[in-house]
Design a protein around this motif. Structure first.
Motif, PDB file in Angstrom:
ATOM      1  N   GLU A  58     -10.750   7.013 -45.224  1.00  0.00           N
ATOM      2  CA  GLU A  58      -9.757   6.897 -43.994  1.00  0.00           C
ATOM      3  C   GLU A  58      -8.754   8.083 -44.293  1.00  0.00           C
ATOM      4  N   VAL A  59      -8.191   8.539 -45.153  1.00  0.00           N
ATOM      5  CA  VAL A  59      -7.259   9.390 -45.275  1.00  0.00           C
ATOM      6  C   VAL A  59      -7.814  10.781 -45.412  1.00  0.00           C
ATOM      7  N   TYR A  60      -8.777  11.135 -46.548  1.00  0.00           N
ATOM      8  CA  TYR A  60      -9.226  12.214 -46.919  1.00  0.00           C
ATOM      9  C   TYR A  60      -9.892  13.205 -45.904  1.00  0.00           C
ATOM     10  N   PRO A  61     -10.712  12.628 -45.118  1.00  0.00           N
ATOM     11  CA  PRO A  61     -11.713  13.575 -44.113  1.00  0.00           C
ATOM     12  C   PRO A  61     -10.815  14.463 -43.165  1.00  0.00           C
ATOM     13  N   PRO A  62      -9.838  14.047 -42.398  1.00  0.00           N
ATOM     14  CA  PRO A  62      -9.056  14.911 -42.030  1.00  0.00           C
ATOM     15  C   PRO A  62      -8.415  15.973 -42.742  1.00  0.00           C
ATOM     16  N   LEU A  63      -7.905  15.741 -43.947  1.00  0.00           N
ATOM     17  CA  LEU A  63      -7.359  16.849 -44.638  1.00  0.00           C
ATOM     18  C   LEU A  63      -8.345  17.954 -45.052  1.00  0.00           C
ATOM     19  N   VAL A  64      -9.653  17.530 -45.355  1.00  0.00           N
ATOM     20  CA  VAL A  64     -10.530  18.367 -45.795  1.00  0.00           C
ATOM     21  C   VAL A  64     -11.291  19.271 -44.500  1.00  0.00           C
ATOM     22  N   GLU A  65     -11.111  18.642 -43.413  1.00  0.00           N
ATOM     23  CA  GLU A  65     -11.254  19.333 -42.194  1.00  0.00           C
ATOM     24  C   GLU A  65     -10.003  20.559 -41.816  1.00  0.00           C
ATOM     25  N   ARG A  66      -9.291  20.453 -42.464  1.00  0.00           N
ATOM     26  CA  ARG A  66      -7.899  21.422 -42.742  1.00  0.00           C
ATOM     27  C   ARG A  66      -8.113  22.225 -43.841  1.00  0.00           C
ATOM     28  N   SER A  67      -9.327  22.204 -44.322  1.00  0.00           N
ATOM     29  CA  SER A  67      -9.454  23.161 -45.730  1.00  0.00           C
ATOM     30  C   SER A  67      -8.684  22.827 -46.797  1.00  0.00           C
ATOM     31  N   LEU A  68      -8.133  21.636 -46.654  1.00  0.00           N
ATOM     32  CA  LEU A  68      -7.439  21.108 -48.044  1.00  0.00           C
ATOM     33  C   LEU A  68      -8.031  20.403 -49.246  1.00  0.00           C
ATOM     34  N   ARG A  69      -7.753  20.770 -50.371  1.00  0.00           N
ATOM     35  CA  ARG A  69      -8.567  20.068 -51.434  1.00  0.00           C
ATOM     36  C   ARG A  69      -7.602  19.436 -52.418  1.00  0.00           C
ATOM     37  N   LEU A  70      -7.748  17.880 -52.703  1.00  0.00           N
ATOM     38  CA  LEU A  70      -6.588  17.295 -53.444  1.00  0.00           C
ATOM     39  C   LEU A  70      -7.136  17.212 -54.882  1.00  0.00           C
ATOM     40  N   GLY A  71      -6.380  17.039 -55.744  1.00  0.00           N
ATOM     41  CA  GLY A  71      -6.752  17.094 -57.055  1.00  0.00           C
ATOM     42  C   GLY A  71      -7.102  15.634 -57.644  1.00  0.00           C
ATOM     43  N   ARG A  72      -6.341  14.920 -57.249  1.00  0.00           N
ATOM     44  CA  ARG A  72      -6.657  13.474 -58.004  1.00  0.00           C
ATOM     45  C   ARG A  72      -6.371  12.455 -57.025  1.00  0.00           C
ATOM     46  N   CYS A  73      -6.932  11.283 -56.955  1.00  0.00           N
ATOM     47  CA  CYS A  73      -6.192   9.965 -55.971  1.00  0.00           C
ATOM     48  C   CYS A  73      -6.474   8.698 -56.819  1.00  0.00           C
TER      49      CYS A  73
END
Length: 568
Positions: A58-73
């Motif tokens: 729910e939260v991560y796909p839009p961030l990945v669309e903006r070329s962001l990668r997160l370390g941990r969740c």
DNA sequence: GAAATTTGCCAC
DNA sequence: AAACGTGGCAAATTTC
């Protein structure tokens, strides 16, 4: 540091910083641009936060669309499923809303159904807001913070909190990787795929009719039988074989191969090509490959053993022949890493069997075991083959054929390993739960199973009951190995991913593009291939230490740097 | 006519 | 050799 986040589904979000045990350490922050805030943390924060949210999908796909990668969740939904499972409640609703309701003694809402697989075309709204699972008036961020803290408490109260915390972390990391892989996709050459199909099936028929080669084979088969037969219909084939005096019990290929009749080769060839056409033919290509990428829809934790499943596209069953279509982009290469003989190595590590662990210290475990199964003029290769069947029989519960004799050899040579799986099998037969090394737990028996096994009037299981009990025994026997192998793969995946995120510089970075049970494929700019190979070796070492500490067992990676996946 | 079940083969 | 674990998927077949 942890940060709880709920989005407003319009790019904004509310955040709250948390201590490791989930206690809030700051005020609620409302931001209009979550991606911007996340990017700031990536640039400035000392030590990357662990993002806590209800659902990665729910939260991560839009961030990945903006070329962001997160370390941990920390994915509250996935962790809730693991915790429920631990207490024999696998399959109960595990959304944030369900967890909150259980915490407050309210009626527990069902989980929302995942959106149906939409092929390569992303649905307009990737995930519907999951607001309906919380009662009106309950603040979503408050609920998230509360449920997360409760999960941390429940984990801390387990007999092996460190192991379970690792499981929660890698399950969540897997969710990040799944979203990223769905975004990046496997590089797939539609033109090569089309050429493979045309070579085997003839030119693509225009109207969705049978391809020429299949049509010819079908006609030939009917001619041989002397009547009209649709080879796609098992029932018609069965009748046709009976009519020519070669009755068969089923139309499975191995059974038809035993029949001596000129029609058989045509039927076998038809089955082979028909499978190619229906499972990965032009229709599949049209549905699943866009702009040179195949984007599988992974379901993290979709299998009870912790292996992943996929929704549509059959990503985990890509036939070897079709892998020729998987090609690196120009200037890029594929780096694949496969953990060979993973399950017997896992068995050696978890059971603490000294002799098996010693064999698992070598690159070819089965060859090393050959010495145990050899003798009496048996060739080395024959002995290796026997060792393999012996070990697989121990892990799968096979008893037919040669297995029985090989199993008694196994019991003599590897008593602790056998005891480990036998104990798991007994637990299963008695209706008890078994767990992986990190604590993933098998489903409880169904009420139907209990009725069946507690059985007849005398309380003794009848035929059906005995069969059901043995079936569950085979399942739990295999579960302790398969589920631990799956978490080996998850820890490895998480380690590889973390290293890739640390190296991420945008478009020209190595990407994880495929994960299949015990195998990873990276898509890598050519100059970075050596670095990726080194990174994979490092991650393997880390995985072994994290899971099993000081062990003799090795998990050798079969690494290939190739342009084409078929060459891996 | 849609939904559920069966069959058989693909992957690990 | 074909009762050995986890799955997905498509086409045929049966059920409602």
């Amino acid at each position: 540091m942890r940060i709880a986040v709920v989005t407003d589904f319009e790019g904004g979000a509310r955040l709250r910083e948390l201590a490791a045990d989930g206690t809030p350490t700051g005020p609620v922050r409302t931001v209009s641009d979550l991606a911007g805030v996340v990017a700031d943390y990536r640039r400035h924060a000392t030590g990357q936060p662990r993002w806590v949210w209800a659902s990665t999908g729910e939260v991560y796909p839009p961030l990945v669309e903006r070329s962001l990668r997160l370390g941990r969740c920390h994915d509250v939904g996935l962790v809730e499923a693991l915790l429920l499972g631990y207490h024999g409640r696998l399959g109960e609703a595990h959304s944030l809303g369900a967890a909150w309701a259980r915490l407050h003694g309210r009626p527990v809402p069902d989980d929302l159904r995942a959106p149906p697989g939409a092929g390569a075309e992303p649905p307009p709204a990737l995930f519907e807001p999951d607001l309906s699972t919380l009662p009106p008036g309950v603040d979503r961020l408050d609920a998230l913070v509360e449920v997360h803290a409760d999960q941390q408490r429940r984990i801390a109260g387990l007999p092996e909190p460190g192991r379970f915390a690792l499981l929660a972390a890698v399950e969540s990391a897997g969710a990040l990787a799944a979203v990223e892989m769905a975004h990046d996709g496997v590089p797939w050459r539609a033109d090569v795929h089309d050429a493979i199909l045309a070579e085997q099936l003839g030119p693509r028929p225009s109207n969705g009719a049978r391809p020429p080669v299949l049509a010819e084979l079908a006609a030939r088969i009917s001619a041989e039988f002397g009547r009209e037969v649709n080879p796609d219909s098992p029932a018609q084939l069965l009748r046709a074989f009976a009519a020519i005096g070669h009755p068969v019990g089923s139309t499975r290929s191995w059974e038809l191969r035993q029949v001596e009749h000129p029609v058989v080769p045509f039927v076998l060839r038809y089955k082979e090509l028909s499978r190619l056409h229906s499972a990965c033919g032009w229709a599949w290509l049209d549905t699943w490959v866009r702009h040179g990428r195949f984007r599988p829809d992974y379901v993290v934790g979709g299998v009870v053993s912790g292996r992943w499943a996929t929704r549509g596209g059959g990503a985990l069953q890509i036939p070897k022949t079709v892998r020729r279509a998987v090609r690196a982009d120009p200037g890029w290469t594929l780096v694949s890493a496969d953990a060979g003989q993973l399950e017997p190595r896992v068995l050696a590590a978890v059971s603490g069997d000294r002799a098996l662990a010693a064999a698992a210290g070598s690159d070819d475990l089965y060859a090393r075991l050959g010495t145990v199964f050899g003798g009496g003029g048996v060739s080395e290769e024959e002995a290796r083959q026997r060792a393999k069947i012996g070990v697989l029989s121990a892990m799968y519960g096979q008893t037919s054929g040669d297995a029985a004799a090989l199993l008694s050899t196994m019991r003599r040579a590897f008593p602790r390993a056998m005891e480990y799986v036998d104990t798991a099998a007994r637990a299963g037969e008695e209706g008890r739960l078994v767990r992986s090394w990190l604590g993933r737990t098998c489903p409880p028996p169904s009420s139907r199973w209990r009725r069946l096994v507690s059985g007849g009037p005398g309380g003794e299981p009848d035929g059906d009951g005995g069969r059901a009990a043995r079936e569950r025994g085979r399942f739990t026997r295999n579960f302790v190995v398969q589920a631990t192998a799956a978490e080996w793969a998850l820890v490895f995946l998480a380690g590889v991913r973390r290293r890739l995120v640390a190296r991420d510089t945008g478009r020209e970075s190595a990407r994880l593009v495929f994960f299949q049970h015990d195998e990873l494929v990276l898509h890598v700019p050519e100059p970075l291939a050596d670095d990726c190979v080194a990174l994979l070796r490092e991650a393997e070492e880390e995985t072994r230490l994290l899971l099993f500490g000081d062990t003799e067992v090795r998990f050798p990676l079969d690494i290939a740097v190739v342009d084409c996946y078929a060459d891996a």
